[in-house]
Design a protein around this motif. Structure first.
Motif, PDB file in Angstrom:
ATOM      1  N   SER A 112       0.857  -1.195   0.000  1.00  0.00           N
ATOM      2  CA  SER A 112       0.000   0.000   0.000  1.00  0.00           C
ATOM      3  C   SER A 112       0.887   1.237   0.000  1.00  0.00           C
ATOM      4  O   SER A 112       2.108   1.142   0.230  1.00  0.00           O
ATOM      5  N   GLY A 113       0.250   2.372  -0.206  1.00  0.00           N
ATOM      6  CA  GLY A 113       0.972   3.641  -0.166  1.00  0.00           C
ATOM      7  C   GLY A 113       1.498   3.923   1.226  1.00  0.00           C
ATOM      8  O   GLY A 113       2.623   4.408   1.400  1.00  0.00           O
ATOM      9  N   THR A 114       0.681   3.605   2.221  1.00  0.00           N
ATOM     10  CA  THR A 114       1.106   3.833   3.613  1.00  0.00           C
ATOM     11  C   THR A 114       2.384   3.056   3.910  1.00  0.00           C
ATOM     12  O   THR A 114       3.327   3.577   4.502  1.00  0.00           O
ATOM     13  N   THR A 117       5.429   4.716   2.206  1.00  0.00           N
ATOM     14  CA  THR A 117       5.979   5.942   2.804  1.00  0.00           C
ATOM     15  C   THR A 117       6.617   5.653   4.166  1.00  0.00           C
ATOM     16  O   THR A 117       7.675   6.172   4.470  1.00  0.00           O
ATOM     17  N   TYR A 140      -0.705  14.313   2.616  1.00  0.00           N
ATOM     18  CA  TYR A 140      -1.067  13.051   3.258  1.00  0.00           C
ATOM     19  C   TYR A 140      -0.140  11.968   2.734  1.00  0.00           C
ATOM     20  O   TYR A 140       0.065  11.858   1.526  1.00  0.00           O
ATOM     21  N   HIS A 141       0.413  11.218   3.673  1.00  0.00           N
ATOM     22  CA  HIS A 141       1.310  10.138   3.248  1.00  0.00           C
ATOM     23  C   HIS A 141       0.860   8.791   3.807  1.00  0.00           C
ATOM     24  O   HIS A 141       1.670   7.885   3.967  1.00  0.00           O
ATOM     25  N   GLY A 142      -0.412   8.677   4.141  1.00  0.00           N
ATOM     26  CA  GLY A 142      -0.912   7.436   4.698  1.00  0.00           C
ATOM     27  C   GLY A 142      -1.160   7.573   6.188  1.00  0.00           C
ATOM     28  O   GLY A 142      -0.936   8.632   6.774  1.00  0.00           O
ATOM     29  N   GLU A 202       4.564  15.646  -1.241  1.00  0.00           N
ATOM     30  CA  GLU A 202       3.804  15.345  -2.454  1.00  0.00           C
ATOM     31  C   GLU A 202       4.177  16.451  -3.442  1.00  0.00           C
ATOM     32  O   GLU A 202       3.784  17.603  -3.248  1.00  0.00           O
ATOM     33  N   ASN A 207      -3.971  15.792  -1.686  1.00  0.00           N
ATOM     34  CA  ASN A 207      -4.747  15.463  -0.497  1.00  0.00           C
ATOM     35  C   ASN A 207      -5.230  16.669   0.297  1.00  0.00           C
ATOM     36  O   ASN A 207      -5.721  16.525   1.407  1.00  0.00           O
ATOM     37  N   ASP A 235       6.773  11.762  -2.591  1.00  0.00           N
ATOM     38  CA  ASP A 235       5.672  10.813  -2.461  1.00  0.00           C
ATOM     39  C   ASP A 235       4.843  10.901  -3.743  1.00  0.00           C
ATOM     40  O   ASP A 235       4.035  11.811  -3.928  1.00  0.00           O
ATOM     41  N   VAL A 237       2.798   8.536  -4.778  1.00  0.00           N
ATOM     42  CA  VAL A 237       1.735   7.527  -4.703  1.00  0.00           C
ATOM     43  C   VAL A 237       0.584   7.904  -5.645  1.00  0.00           C
ATOM     44  O   VAL A 237       0.041   7.051  -6.351  1.00  0.00           O
ATOM     45  N   MET A 238       0.237   9.183  -5.664  1.00  0.00           N
ATOM     46  CA  MET A 238      -0.859   9.625  -6.529  1.00  0.00           C
ATOM     47  C   MET A 238      -0.363  10.081  -7.905  1.00  0.00           C
ATOM     48  O   MET A 238      -0.998   9.829  -8.926  1.00  0.00           O
ATOM     49  N   LYS A 263      -1.053   2.998  -5.954  1.00  0.00           N
ATOM     50  CA  LYS A 263      -2.133   3.281  -6.904  1.00  0.00           C
ATOM     51  C   LYS A 263      -1.872   2.703  -8.312  1.00  0.00           C
ATOM     52  O   LYS A 263      -2.041   1.519  -8.528  1.00  0.00           O
TER      53      LYS A 263
END
Ligand SMILES: Cc1ncc(COP(=O)(O)O)c(C=O)c1O
Length: 421
Positions: A112-114, A117, A140-142, A202, A207, A235, A237-238, A263
């Motif tokens: 997962s992203g969490t 990170t 937001y990083h999880g 990010e 977020n 980060d 992730v997105m 993602k």
């Protein structure tokens, strides 16, 4: 079964009826549709109602739902490889695709992203032998404890846990700075520079709603981390494989030391990854002293979905141009409609992720700006859109996404519904 019956029964078995809070439509006068299926740009609820999907599972579904080639790959894999907890060729394939496309030496898959990170932070701490981490308000990083911080920004403010259950001790090394605010970072580094393991950011925030970093801001982060021997973590992730094939790194032309993904790289299955320079990555166990592991990490089915997704994106580079054209058309037309109606707003967009902020401000460049938005107006707008078959986020502080399956007709349908708001 009706959406409402399912949702009400879900509330008996799952807190809030959901497995992740934003899905519960808290504070809304409508209940969340219970989604049964998805195909291309559309999703369908349990009552058979169709929605044009602008949430896309919060970003991953860039190829649209249940893309035939991606699904075929996954089924093929599933028939012969579920889970081994052993090395597989598929992990190597995905690792190569990500490393070569994004431009990093090495990668470690997680789920997962969490996980990505929190593992990247541990690695940065292990590599630098320092404890402090700089993070930005609104990013937001999880849900890792060390990131759940509600803080007055700046180095002098004592952190307050942003969630019950987070010990004060676990956030004492998290320092909050303001996004797009060079001075707030400068102040922190002048006071604590030698103790800072890393800065995590990010590069295009998604977020607090979409808020792209300025180039000067990211350049400064690169410069100051280098000067003090701290690591810079993007980060992505997105933004990874979303804003460009090479993510925000390609958009800005700035090289982080470590990067986190999730993602899109899992093609819609649970996946995460973190990567970077060889010298840093080889601090990870089994080579180095930083321990991180996972029973399901690099799962073959997930890897095959990721490989099929990234291959398709790499082989059809025009997808990104197509997404840009459609997204810029959508932005322009929304602006026209809202201007004609005398509604105050700001649209922030980077490639195929955008947010319409309802605000009296003329720019949204950080969390403080975003917080001044009229969230009640957003709620009414989202209720109207969702009720009329346009599935958007039930929160002002999220992004809207397009997939390669969205057409101009889908966008025009969005605009028609908006006109009726
Ligand atoms: C930038 C960013 N980092 C990390 C995460 C956490 O990822 P996950 O929800 O997969 O744990 C998210 C989730 O939306 C995110 O947007």
């Amino acid at each position: 079964m009706h959406n409402l019956d399912i949702f009400n029964e879900s509330k008996r078995y799952m807190p809030g009826g959901v497995n992740s809070p934003v899905r519960a439509f808290t504070g809304f006068n409508i209940n969340p549709p219970v989604i049964k299926s998805g195909k291309g740009a559309y999703i369908y609820d349990e009552e058979g109602k169709k929605y044009i999907d602008f949430v896309l599972a919060w970003g991953p579904m860039i190829l649209g739902h249940s893309d035939e080639e991606v699904v075929e790959e996954a089924i093929k894999t599933l028939r012969e490889a579920q889970a081994f907890g052993a090395p597989t060729y598929l992990e190597l394939e995905l690792a190569k695709l990500i490393c070569d496309t994004y431009g990093i030496d090495m990668i470690r898959m997680v789920n997962s992203g969490t996980e990505a990170t929190m593992s990247a932070i541990k690695l940065a701490r292990g590599y630098t032998n320092r404890d402090k981490v700089v993070k930005f308000s609104g990013c937001y990083h999880g849900h890792f404890d060390g990131f759940l911080v509600a803080a007055g920004s700046g180095v002098m403010t004592e952190n307050i846990p942003g969630s019950a259950g987070v010990p004060k001790d676990s956030i004492k090394n998290t320092i909050i700075a303001n996004y797009n605010d060079i001075d707030s970072v400068k102040e922190i580094f002048e006071k604590l520079g030698e103790d800072i393991a890393c800065v995590i950011v990010e590069p295009v925030a998604g977020n607090m709603g979409v808020v792209p970093a300025t180039r000067e801001f990211l350049e400064f982060l690169r410069e100051v981390t280098k000067k003090y021997g701290s690591l810079l973590i993007f980060d992505e992730v997105m933004t990874g494989f979303r804003v460009a094939l090479g993510g925000a790194k390609e958009v800005y032309g700035i090289e982080p030391d470590l990067v986190t993904f999730a993602k899109i790289i899992g093609g819609g299955l649970p996946c995460g990854a973190y990567g970077g320079k060889k010298e840093i990555m080889e601090m990870l166990s089994p080579i180095g002293p930083v321990y991180q592991a996972g029973t399901m990490s690099g799962n073959p089915v997930v890897m095959s979905m990721g490989v099929a997704t990234l291959r398709k994106l790499i082989n059809n580079k025009y997808y990104y141009e197509q997404l840009e054209l459609l997204s810029s058309y959508m932005q322009r037309e929304i602006e026209l409609i809202l201007n004609n109606r005398g509604i105050s707003f700001v649209i922030n967009r980077c490639a195929s992720m955008m947010t319409v902020f309802f605000t009296e401000d003329t720019t949204i460049k950080n969390y403080e700006d975003a917080k001044r938005c009229n969230v009640d107006f957003y709620r009414r707008y989202a209720e109207h859109m969702i009720t009329n078959g346009i599935y958007i986020s039930p929160s002002q502080f999220e992004a809207m996404f397009l997939s390669v399956k969205h057409t101009k007709e889908d966008i025009d349908r969005f605009l028609d519904v908006l006109r009726r708001f």
